[in-house]
Design a protein around this motif. Structure first.
Motif, PDB file in Angstrom:
ATOM      1  N   ALA A  70       0.822  -1.216   0.000  1.00  0.00           N
ATOM      2  CA  ALA A  70       0.000   0.000   0.000  1.00  0.00           C
ATOM      3  C   ALA A  70       0.849   1.256   0.000  1.00  0.00           C
ATOM      4  O   ALA A  70       0.320   2.354  -0.195  1.00  0.00           O
ATOM      5  N   GLY A  75      -1.897   3.117  -4.422  1.00  0.00           N
ATOM      6  CA  GLY A  75      -3.074   3.502  -3.659  1.00  0.00           C
ATOM      7  C   GLY A  75      -4.309   2.723  -4.070  1.00  0.00           C
ATOM      8  O   GLY A  75      -4.358   2.125  -5.147  1.00  0.00           O
ATOM      9  N   CYS A 134      -2.477   4.277   3.050  1.00  0.00           N
ATOM     10  CA  CYS A 134      -1.550   4.440   1.934  1.00  0.00           C
ATOM     11  C   CYS A 134      -0.674   5.673   2.115  1.00  0.00           C
ATOM     12  O   CYS A 134       0.531   5.631   1.838  1.00  0.00           O
ATOM     13  N   LYS A 137       2.138   4.873   4.495  1.00  0.00           N
ATOM     14  CA  LYS A 137       3.145   3.951   3.977  1.00  0.00           C
ATOM     15  C   LYS A 137       3.922   4.556   2.805  1.00  0.00           C
ATOM     16  O   LYS A 137       5.121   4.281   2.654  1.00  0.00           O
TER      17      LYS A 137
END
Length: 223
Positions: free
Chosen positions: A134, A138, A146, A149
């Protein structure tokens, strides 16, 4: 890196990938410090459990003060703590958004800043940031997770360039769906899951590469 000679710190160590990594490294002879929010039933003579809220700067500092009083420096840091928050952007709770970023992004920063001076002094060390698929792609209703990360991968990439001249390796791990507690609270039901022990072994194999090899990133997906 030779694991049996290693002083390692792992966050999010009470379950999942973090716990498996602690077990594997301790079995190979590492001195492991597991940072976790809740007590851990697993007992091992080479693992010290430090109950720590990694979103709390003072708590993080206390944990690393404990480690660094016993050892000159940390050889390996694994920033593994994290959780998911999913939903349409208009329904996301702003307080939960902040808690997600504090756990998934700020905590790795708080931990990393405590290990870098000792690594620089000795011109060696490895920092592993556990991100996610992720963080590379996205998807709908994943804006919070997302974003955290993607940001962690950006932090890792910049940190890698900042520290590689100091002999310090920074590695990004991007796992796909893994059989951890993560999915218990998300409402997401993945079709296939990787086993935590397999993901942990893959990460450990990367860490054990010779110190003059910089493993940039590892992407793992269920087959």
């Amino acid at each position: 890196m030779i694991i049996k000679e290693c002083i390692a710190v792992v966050t999010g160590a009470s379950s999942g990938i973090g716990l498996e990594l602690c077990r594997l490294m301790a079995a190979e002879g590492a001195e492991v410090y597991g940072l976790c929010r809740r007590p851990v039933p697993h007992d091992h003579p080479r693992i010290s459990w430090l109950q720590t809220d990694v979103t709390d700067r003072l708590a993080v500092d206390r944990a690393f003060d404990t480690v660094l009083k016993r050892h000159r420096a940390v050889d390996l840091l694994v920033n593994n703590a994290g959780f998911g928050l999913f939903g349409s952007v208009e329904t996301l709770d702003p307080d939960e958004w902040q808690r997600l970023l504090a756990t998934n992004l700020t905590a790795p920063f708080l931990c990393t800043r405590r290990v870098v001076p000792g690594m620089k002094e000795r011109k060696r060390g490895t920092i592993v940031n556990i991100s996610s698929i992720a963080g590379k792609r996205g998807f709908a209703n994943g804006s919070a997770y997302c974003a955290s990360k993607f940001a962690l991968n950006g932090f890792s990439e910049s940190l890698r360039e900042e520290l590689r001249g100091e002999g310090i390796r920074v590695c990004s791990i991007n796992p796909g769906s893994t059989a951890t507690e993560f999915f218990q609270h998300t409402g997401i039901e993945p079709k296939k899951l990787m086993r935590t022990e397999d993901v942990a072994r893959a990460i450990l194999s990367l860490i054990e590469l010779p110190d003059d090899i910089l493993p940039d990133q590892l992407v793992l997906r269920p087959l």
